[in-house]
Design an enzyme around this catalytic site. Sequence first.
Site, PDB file in Angstrom:
ATOM      1  N   ASN A 227      -2.811   0.802   7.284  1.00  0.00           N
ATOM      2  CA  ASN A 227      -1.446   1.137   6.880  1.00  0.00           C
ATOM      3  C   ASN A 227      -1.320   0.950   5.361  1.00  0.00           C
ATOM      4  O   ASN A 227      -1.492  -0.164   4.858  1.00  0.00           O
ATOM      5  CB  ASN A 227      -0.480   0.212   7.639  1.00  0.00           C
ATOM      6  CG  ASN A 227       0.948   0.563   7.355  1.00  0.00           C
ATOM      7  OD1 ASN A 227       1.311   0.759   6.201  1.00  0.00           O
ATOM      8  ND2 ASN A 227       1.765   0.649   8.376  1.00  0.00           N
TER       9      ASN A 227
ATOM     10  N   ASP B 114       1.356   1.660   3.438  1.00  0.00           N
ATOM     11  CA  ASP B 114       2.747   1.607   2.960  1.00  0.00           C
ATOM     12  C   ASP B 114       2.887   0.745   1.707  1.00  0.00           C
ATOM     13  O   ASP B 114       3.651   1.071   0.794  1.00  0.00           O
ATOM     14  CB  ASP B 114       3.669   0.990   4.021  1.00  0.00           C
ATOM     15  CG  ASP B 114       3.863   1.889   5.221  1.00  0.00           C
ATOM     16  OD1 ASP B 114       3.485   3.065   5.147  1.00  0.00           O
ATOM     17  OD2 ASP B 114       4.393   1.404   6.230  1.00  0.00           O
TER      18      ASP B 114
ATOM     19  N   ARG C 226       8.508  -0.115  -9.396  1.00  0.00           N
ATOM     20  CA  ARG C 226       8.739   0.283 -10.787  1.00  0.00           C
ATOM     21  C   ARG C 226       9.001   1.782 -10.949  1.00  0.00           C
ATOM     22  O   ARG C 226       9.117   2.258 -12.072  1.00  0.00           O
ATOM     23  CB  ARG C 226       7.511  -0.082 -11.637  1.00  0.00           C
ATOM     24  CG  ARG C 226       7.350  -1.571 -11.858  1.00  0.00           C
ATOM     25  CD  ARG C 226       8.371  -2.073 -12.867  1.00  0.00           C
ATOM     26  NE  ARG C 226       8.211  -3.489 -13.073  1.00  0.00           N
ATOM     27  CZ  ARG C 226       7.440  -4.029 -14.016  1.00  0.00           C
ATOM     28  NH1 ARG C 226       6.746  -3.261 -14.822  1.00  0.00           N
ATOM     29  NH2 ARG C 226       7.367  -5.322 -14.147  1.00  0.00           N
TER      30      ARG C 226
ATOM     31  N   HIS D 155       4.458   4.761   7.243  1.00  0.00           N
ATOM     32  CA  HIS D 155       5.777   4.712   7.877  1.00  0.00           C
ATOM     33  C   HIS D 155       6.775   5.393   6.932  1.00  0.00           C
ATOM     34  O   HIS D 155       6.996   4.913   5.824  1.00  0.00           O
ATOM     35  CB  HIS D 155       6.147   3.241   8.108  1.00  0.00           C
ATOM     36  CG  HIS D 155       7.421   3.032   8.869  1.00  0.00           C
ATOM     37  ND1 HIS D 155       7.797   1.795   9.335  1.00  0.00           N
ATOM     38  CD2 HIS D 155       8.409   3.887   9.258  1.00  0.00           C
ATOM     39  CE1 HIS D 155       8.960   1.894   9.969  1.00  0.00           C
ATOM     40  NE2 HIS D 155       9.352   3.163   9.923  1.00  0.00           N
TER      41      HIS D 155
ATOM     42  N   ARG E 118      10.198   5.620   6.319  1.00  0.00           N
ATOM     43  CA  ARG E 118      11.443   4.957   6.717  1.00  0.00           C
ATOM     44  C   ARG E 118      12.645   5.781   6.284  1.00  0.00           C
ATOM     45  O   ARG E 118      12.586   6.500   5.287  1.00  0.00           O
ATOM     46  CB  ARG E 118      11.517   3.558   6.082  1.00  0.00           C
ATOM     47  CG  ARG E 118      10.506   2.570   6.627  1.00  0.00           C
ATOM     48  CD  ARG E 118      10.782   1.194   6.070  1.00  0.00           C
ATOM     49  NE  ARG E 118      11.968   0.635   6.651  1.00  0.00           N
ATOM     50  CZ  ARG E 118      11.974  -0.298   7.611  1.00  0.00           C
ATOM     51  NH1 ARG E 118      10.847  -0.803   8.054  1.00  0.00           N
ATOM     52  NH2 ARG E 118      13.086  -0.739   8.104  1.00  0.00           N
TER      53      ARG E 118
ATOM     54  N   ARG F 291      11.932   3.288   1.457  1.00  0.00           N
ATOM     55  CA  ARG F 291      11.653   2.157   0.554  1.00  0.00           C
ATOM     56  C   ARG F 291      10.216   2.157   0.025  1.00  0.00           C
ATOM     57  O   ARG F 291       9.951   1.562  -0.994  1.00  0.00           O
ATOM     58  CB  ARG F 291      11.982   0.820   1.214  1.00  0.00           C
ATOM     59  CG  ARG F 291      11.093   0.462   2.363  1.00  0.00           C
ATOM     60  CD  ARG F 291      11.341  -0.950   2.832  1.00  0.00           C
ATOM     61  NE  ARG F 291      12.590  -1.101   3.546  1.00  0.00           N
ATOM     62  CZ  ARG F 291      12.822  -2.054   4.439  1.00  0.00           C
ATOM     63  NH1 ARG F 291      11.883  -2.950   4.681  1.00  0.00           N
ATOM     64  NH2 ARG F 291      13.946  -2.144   5.077  1.00  0.00           N
ATOM     65  N   HIS F 292       9.297   2.802   0.744  1.00  0.00           N
ATOM     66  CA  HIS F 292       7.927   2.881   0.207  1.00  0.00           C
ATOM     67  C   HIS F 292       7.392   4.316   0.248  1.00  0.00           C
ATOM     68  O   HIS F 292       7.375   4.991  -0.770  1.00  0.00           O
ATOM     69  CB  HIS F 292       6.974   1.842   0.828  1.00  0.00           C
ATOM     70  CG  HIS F 292       7.168   1.568   2.298  1.00  0.00           C
ATOM     71  ND1 HIS F 292       7.159   2.562   3.245  1.00  0.00           N
ATOM     72  CD2 HIS F 292       7.338   0.395   2.962  1.00  0.00           C
ATOM     73  CE1 HIS F 292       7.317   2.010   4.444  1.00  0.00           C
ATOM     74  NE2 HIS F 292       7.456   0.709   4.305  1.00  0.00           N
TER      75      HIS F 292
ATOM     76  N   THR G   5      10.321  -5.860   7.707  1.00  0.00           N
ATOM     77  CA  THR G   5       9.313  -4.988   8.313  1.00  0.00           C
ATOM     78  C   THR G   5       9.735  -4.766   9.761  1.00  0.00           C
ATOM     79  O   THR G   5      10.764  -5.282  10.186  1.00  0.00           O
ATOM     80  CB  THR G   5       7.915  -5.633   8.208  1.00  0.00           C
ATOM     81  OG1 THR G   5       6.957  -4.777   8.841  1.00  0.00           O
ATOM     82  CG2 THR G   5       7.854  -7.006   8.870  1.00  0.00           C
TER      83      THR G   5
ATOM     84  N   HIS H 195       0.597  -5.235  13.817  1.00  0.00           N
ATOM     85  CA  HIS H 195       1.655  -6.024  13.192  1.00  0.00           C
ATOM     86  C   HIS H 195       1.214  -7.466  12.979  1.00  0.00           C
ATOM     87  O   HIS H 195       1.010  -8.203  13.944  1.00  0.00           O
ATOM     88  CB  HIS H 195       2.972  -6.021  13.965  1.00  0.00           C
ATOM     89  CG  HIS H 195       4.110  -6.437  13.087  1.00  0.00           C
ATOM     90  ND1 HIS H 195       4.878  -5.546  12.395  1.00  0.00           N
ATOM     91  CD2 HIS H 195       4.536  -7.658  12.733  1.00  0.00           C
ATOM     92  CE1 HIS H 195       5.750  -6.201  11.680  1.00  0.00           C
ATOM     93  NE2 HIS H 195       5.559  -7.494  11.852  1.00  0.00           N
ATOM     94  N   GLY H 196       1.086  -7.820  11.715  1.00  0.00           N
ATOM     95  CA  GLY H 196       0.762  -9.190  11.345  1.00  0.00           C
ATOM     96  C   GLY H 196      -0.706  -9.558  11.505  1.00  0.00           C
ATOM     97  O   GLY H 196      -1.069 -10.718  11.310  1.00  0.00           O
TER      98      GLY H 196
ATOM     99  N   GLY I  16      -2.002  -3.344   7.933  1.00  0.00           N
ATOM    100  CA  GLY I  16      -1.588  -2.993   6.584  1.00  0.00           C
ATOM    101  C   GLY I  16      -1.547  -4.151   5.621  1.00  0.00           C
ATOM    102  O   GLY I  16      -2.375  -4.277   4.711  1.00  0.00           O
ATOM    103  N   HIS I  17      -0.588  -5.053   5.824  1.00  0.00           N
ATOM    104  CA  HIS I  17      -0.268  -6.071   4.826  1.00  0.00           C
ATOM    105  C   HIS I  17      -1.468  -6.936   4.453  1.00  0.00           C
ATOM    106  O   HIS I  17      -1.716  -7.177   3.264  1.00  0.00           O
ATOM    107  CB  HIS I  17       0.890  -6.934   5.356  1.00  0.00           C
ATOM    108  CG  HIS I  17       1.449  -7.863   4.346  1.00  0.00           C
ATOM    109  ND1 HIS I  17       1.105  -9.192   4.310  1.00  0.00           N
ATOM    110  CD2 HIS I  17       2.292  -7.651   3.309  1.00  0.00           C
ATOM    111  CE1 HIS I  17       1.736  -9.769   3.296  1.00  0.00           C
ATOM    112  NE2 HIS I  17       2.463  -8.849   2.682  1.00  0.00           N
TER     113      HIS I  17
HETATM  114  N1  PXP Z   1       1.788  -0.868  13.440  1.00  0.00           N
HETATM  115  C1  PXP Z   1       3.104  -0.588  13.367  1.00  0.00           C
HETATM  116  C2  PXP Z   1       3.704   0.273  14.428  1.00  0.00           C
HETATM  117  C3  PXP Z   1       3.883  -1.067  12.291  1.00  0.00           C
HETATM  118  O1  PXP Z   1       5.196  -0.771  12.236  1.00  0.00           O
HETATM  119  C4  PXP Z   1       3.266  -1.829  11.289  1.00  0.00           C
HETATM  120  C5  PXP Z   1       4.076  -2.323  10.126  1.00  0.00           C
HETATM  121  O2  PXP Z   1       4.513  -1.248   9.387  1.00  0.00           O
HETATM  122  C6  PXP Z   1       1.886  -2.068  11.387  1.00  0.00           C
HETATM  123  C7  PXP Z   1       1.178  -1.613  12.484  1.00  0.00           C
HETATM  124  C8  PXP Z   1       1.139  -2.835  10.340  1.00  0.00           C
HETATM  125  O3  PXP Z   1       1.617  -4.131  10.258  1.00  0.00           O
HETATM  126  P1  PXP Z   1       1.097  -5.105   9.122  1.00  0.00           P
HETATM  127  O4  PXP Z   1       1.473  -4.501   7.812  1.00  0.00           O
HETATM  128  O5  PXP Z   1       1.784  -6.388   9.411  1.00  0.00           O
HETATM  129  O6  PXP Z   1      -0.411  -5.172   9.283  1.00  0.00           O
END
Ligand code: PXP
Length: 245
Positions: free
Chosen positions: A7, A9, A18, A43, A45, A49-50, A100, A194-195, A217-218
Amino acid sequence: MKRLGVNIDHVATLRQARKTRYPNPIAAAALVEKAGGNQITIHLREDRRHIQDVDVRELRKTIRTRLNLEMAARPEIVAIACDVKPDTITLVPERRQELTTEGGLDVTKEDGNLSTAIKKLKQSGIEISLFIEPDLKQIEAAVHLGADQVEFHTGRYCELTDKGDKKEVQKELARLKESAQFAKEKGLQVAAGHGLNYDNIEDLLRNIPEIEEYNIGHSIVSRAIFVGLEKAVQEMREIIQGVGK
Ligand code: PXP
């Protein structure tokens, strides 16, 4: 082979902070692919925002793997998706104030909006993934809605891992495992996200072979600040390959 969706984003988050032209998500996607990422996840949104509309369109033209677009089932975004035709759409809940995506989509409380969106997207030849909690009722509803895949929200599992609450972590792993097995039995592909980070992914890989795809992603973009994006992706790929054969 398990798929790693990266991800990107947060590359766009840094750019939007910026309103510059860099860092460029298109360049990021190319590096992710070079490093062995199997899918680019973004994503779009409602508040933009990104990721911006132009990013989605450019990525569709440039990426060589797969494009997974996360979005809310809102008519404005559905129209963009039907035009751009990503390989997969992951339908997610969206709240304006959230940092998020907090929690999965409750697909048992369908008001017609979701099924209309799914019908339109499927007619455009796009695969549908639903981002849900690992819950049997949610999975049954996802089957009923005609989803091809479910992506389990791993937020609770990751929070419990952070807290070091081993007993609760085991319970959540069991819930994820049962859900993944049930979804597979129902003919759905299974993803998770996620996470997730370089540490907490290992127990999922070891215990739940039913998960075929991870969207992360993060943690990868954060690691990229220190080691570069290619290396950050390669390191995650190596864990997935090494632990989750
Ligand atoms: N999968 C989905 C459906 C998400 O909404 C997100 C967050 O945008 C992610 C995966 C990735 O999550 P993270 O950035 O916490 O790894």
